[in-house]
Design an enzyme around this catalytic site. Structure first.
Site, PDB file in Angstrom:
ATOM      1  N   THR A 116       0.158  -6.372  12.596  1.00 26.63           N
ATOM      2  CA  THR A 116      -0.229  -5.109  11.974  1.00 26.63           C
ATOM      3  C   THR A 116       0.311  -5.026  10.580  1.00 26.63           C
ATOM      4  O   THR A 116       0.956  -4.069  10.209  1.00 26.63           O
ATOM      5  CB  THR A 116       0.299  -3.952  12.797  1.00 26.63           C
ATOM      6  OG1 THR A 116       0.022  -4.221  14.154  1.00 26.63           O
ATOM      7  CG2 THR A 116      -0.390  -2.680  12.421  1.00 26.63           C
ATOM      8  N   THR A 154       0.878  -1.184   0.000  1.00 25.83           N
ATOM      9  CA  THR A 154       0.000   0.000   0.000  1.00 25.83           C
ATOM     10  C   THR A 154       0.909   1.227   0.000  1.00 25.83           C
ATOM     11  O   THR A 154       1.269   1.727  -1.055  1.00 25.83           O
ATOM     12  CB  THR A 154      -0.965   0.006   1.198  1.00 25.83           C
ATOM     13  OG1 THR A 154      -0.226  -0.160   2.400  1.00 25.83           O
ATOM     14  CG2 THR A 154      -1.971  -1.123   1.077  1.00 25.83           C
ATOM     15  N   LYS A 157       3.976  -6.942   3.948  1.00 24.53           N
ATOM     16  CA  LYS A 157       3.404  -5.666   3.567  1.00 24.53           C
ATOM     17  C   LYS A 157       3.178  -4.894   4.844  1.00 24.53           C
ATOM     18  O   LYS A 157       2.780  -5.460   5.868  1.00 24.53           O
ATOM     19  CB  LYS A 157       2.071  -5.902   2.880  1.00 24.53           C
ATOM     20  CG  LYS A 157       1.232  -4.663   2.654  1.00 24.53           C
ATOM     21  CD  LYS A 157       0.295  -4.364   3.809  1.00 24.53           C
ATOM     22  CE  LYS A 157       0.028  -2.867   3.839  1.00 24.53           C
ATOM     23  NZ  LYS A 157      -0.729  -2.469   5.037  1.00 24.53           N
ATOM     24  N   SER A 206      -6.744   9.908  -0.215  1.00 25.59           N
ATOM     25  CA  SER A 206      -6.976  10.532  -1.518  1.00 25.59           C
ATOM     26  C   SER A 206      -5.927  10.102  -2.533  1.00 25.59           C
ATOM     27  O   SER A 206      -4.929   9.507  -2.183  1.00 25.59           O
ATOM     28  CB  SER A 206      -6.977  12.045  -1.390  1.00 25.59           C
ATOM     29  OG  SER A 206      -5.695  12.477  -1.009  1.00 25.59           O
ATOM     30  N   ASN A 266       0.077  10.615   6.099  1.00 22.15           N
ATOM     31  CA  ASN A 266      -1.106  10.257   6.875  1.00 22.15           C
ATOM     32  C   ASN A 266      -2.120  11.364   7.051  1.00 22.15           C
ATOM     33  O   ASN A 266      -3.216  11.120   7.539  1.00 22.15           O
ATOM     34  CB  ASN A 266      -0.676   9.692   8.220  1.00 22.15           C
ATOM     35  CG  ASN A 266      -0.087   8.314   8.024  1.00 22.15           C
ATOM     36  OD1 ASN A 266      -0.766   7.434   7.530  1.00 22.15           O
ATOM     37  ND2 ASN A 266       1.179   8.150   8.367  1.00 22.15           N
TER      38      ASN A 266
END
Lengths: 440, 440
Positions: free
Chosen positions: B202, B169, B191, B440, B435
């Protein structure tokens, strides 16, 4: 909720309002001085402010609350002794060096107290030391002793504002709050913009009253007021080594009803606590978390703190981004890690009055998203502007433009459960700049 | 300590090294696909990657570790059921949407598993779902079902690298680690760059081995390896809702000695854990905390986490500022708040091998300060550069340039005490930018 909901058009308007708050209660005087020095640990010149808060006559009516950090500063160690003493006649405060784990720290603090006592006609143990600033550096006690007569000569009985300014470090503006009660007043000042998650305490707070409230009641009232104010705030989750809340009563005016005094003290503490967060390092948004339906008050507060201290949620708020999944994540992290026996399907979360989660399901749509963005923008104190050098972000604030907050409600769903309020803040470029090179 | 100490001159050199790590163990195939979709919660187009990790034959030898967050995602809920099932034949992974607390989340995950099963000739409950991304959004399961045949058609038995890339990500580069053991191998991919303080877990971690290790031993070995790796890391203290560690054994090659297998698994997990921190969002410096002399291992880890999660210490490290008072503050905060019965005068703290605190006193001087600055600079992965628009900080990294860390040692002074290692990171402008507007 805060006892006021102010907005200030300019630093001048804020200053004029501070002056209305700052009139000293009867029986107190305030004086300050400042001087240059060079810390021995680094070879760079620095500046220190000295502040004297003096009573006309020493009082036996005082209360102290001290940090729980396991590396307490020398002033905290001295204050623990003073707490059980007969009387206090003055507080001597310095910024820039917090006198923590520095060689000879207690002795240095005692030398400063003795010099302040000589200047004011007090015994050394009638003077309380308080320090804030860099941890690990030695107190420049010889220079402080030299500067003390100047601070004593500046003592005046009118305004606490010079003290509120002199105790600042990274604070953007001074913090003064007052409550009138009975025939007298409680006036408080606070310092602290970083290393803020009091327990207790991560800042310096001095509360002065002229009311004739005896020591035992003063201490009980202070404990209660702190529980409902400073214990519910966090800027950066770092409980400092140094700081303290001091309440001094000159007993110059008759005591009001006990409930009225406690209520006034609570109000002053809550307002100062909110001031601390609103002026926290790099703060763009204050978060107000109302947590209810908890099995006890400690759980309610811990859940609120878990959200307020979540870096990801803090950053989302900073960007006016209603990334409410992070709010849910922070609550779930805490509940899971603490093994709390909660039924998560009963949890209800709101932001700006909008329902976000119910029955274990998020309730999101594009129209609600827009309303949440508007709520975040309305609570913003300022937006970052690109700095001239591309890297050094400085807050443009010289005063708090308003007292609006991002309003969050978390109902943990326990029928007849307990509640707590937590005040936190977002995380910004200005915080990073401030703290990536604070000492230089 | 990490099992490697690598440095990479370029992204191409890093990529070439990754390819040496990425050869798939016998019995596995990997395929990916990507497609556009529009989340119903916001009206902005987005992109999703689908990844299939498939076994040639379903295996009963698998182990799962799942997040402790009390708002677990739908894939976690499904994985809890799969854990006690007979066999797994594939994992279907998506990024962009984590499928947490979204209406119909479990049903959507099951529909994707069923479609993957159809494409691969597996029963629906032989397919494990895994998701990472925005919390609260609905899984675009219809679009995923449409994309699945493409991922199945892309399956190949050579390299895990396409999967390591597709599950990213905010990661800057893919993470692959391997250990050869006996006649086979363990290959892991990970990841995760934010919402990282596994407990467990996490992030997404997939560990593939061709060794014939049975289910019980596999689970015991995984628990042990996680305890010594992922449980000791933090980027931002936020334990995610979603993530998991999966270990699959194809059993294509004979089992090695038990100790050799466990050692190899531990090494892969530790290396991946360090990769996760080094590629954490906005990370400029990795902090390695060796805490010793603790009454038990949990205390050692908690003290390390308290330092690694201190915003003030994180920022100081970011600025290459040896503000070691904050290190002390963070330790003292935790010890005080937890009420640990430690003799703080026995605590010893070192940074980069330099003694900072002993006998309750800081040991600082200008020459040591300079050496500490040099140590911090040597561990820096990159320095921030002023962004073109003045506000949007993006990490310039496409690969980890080196594996150096800021080395911290905290001896809590309990004779014969316990130890733990914690890996953390600094806090930067790049983290804030990432963050403040992640979605967006």
């Amino acid at each position: 909720m805060p006892s006021t909901s102010l907005a200030f058009a300019s630093a001048e308007a804020h200053r004029a309002w501070l002056e209305t708050q700052a009139a000293l209660p009867a029986g107190f005087r305030v004086g300050t001085a400042s001087f240059a020095f060079t810390p021995v640990e680094v070879s760079k010149p620095s500046k220190m402010n000295l502040t004297l808060l003096a009573l006309d006559r020493p009082t036996d009516a005082f209360a102290l609350a001290l940090t729980t950090n396991a590396f307490p500063g020398a002033p905290i160690l001295v204050a623990r002794q003073r707490r059980e003493g007969a009387r206090l006649g003055a507080v001597v405060v310095n910024n820039k060096v917090s006198n923590v784990c520095a060689p000879g720290g207690v002795e240095a603090a005692e030398r400063v107290c003795a010099a302040a006592g000589r200047a004011l006609g007090l015994a050394p143990d009638e003077v309380l030391p308080a320090s804030t600033g860099v941890i690990g550096w030695r107190l420049p006690d010889a220079a402080m002793v030299q500067a003390l007569p100047g601070a004593a000569a500046a003592l005046q009985p009118r305004s606490v504002l010079p003290a509120a300014e002199a105790i600042m470090t990274t604070d953007l503006y001074p913090k003064v709050r007052r409550a009138e009660v009975g025939g007298g007043a409680i006036v408080g000042i606070a310092k602290g913009a970083g290393m803020i998650e009091p327990n207790l305490a991560t800042m310096l707070v001095f509360l002065l009253t002229d009311l004739d409230v005896a020591r035992d009641e003063l201490r009980a009232a202070l404990d209660e007021a702190i529980e409902g104010s400073f214990h519910g705030i966090t800027v950066d989750s770092d409980t400092s080594t140094s700081d303290m809340v001091v309440l001094l009563a000159s007993r110059a005016r008759p005591a009001p009803a006990r409930a009225a005094f406690r209520d006034a003290l609570r109000r002053v503490c809550r307002d100062l606590a909110e001031d601390l967060v609103r002026n926290g390092e790099g703060v763009h948004h204050v978060l107000r978390l109302q947590v209810s339906g908890a099995p006890d008050r400690a759980v309610a507060r811990a859940v609120g703190k878990a959200v307020a201290n979540s870096p990801l949620f803090q950053c989302a708020v900073n960007g006016n981004d209603p990334n409410v999944g992070r709010l849910l994540c922070a609550i779930g992290k805490h509940v899971g890690a603490a093994g709390l026996p909660l039924d998560m399907s009963r949890v209800r979360i709101r932001m700006g009055g909008e329902l976000l989660l119910e029955g274990g399901l998020m309730q999101l749509d594009p129209a609600k998203e827009e309303r949440l963005v508007r709520h975040l923008r309305a609570a913003e104190l300022y937006a970052s502007a690109p700095p001239a050098d591309g890297l050094t972000f400085r807050p443009p604030l010289r005063h708090p433009p308003h007292e609006r907050s991002v309003e969050l409600e978390v109902d943990l769903g326990v029928p007849g459960g307990h509640a707590a309020e937590v005040l936190g803040a977002d995380r910004s470029h200005e915080y990073i700049t401030e703290n990536a090179d604070y000492r230089s």
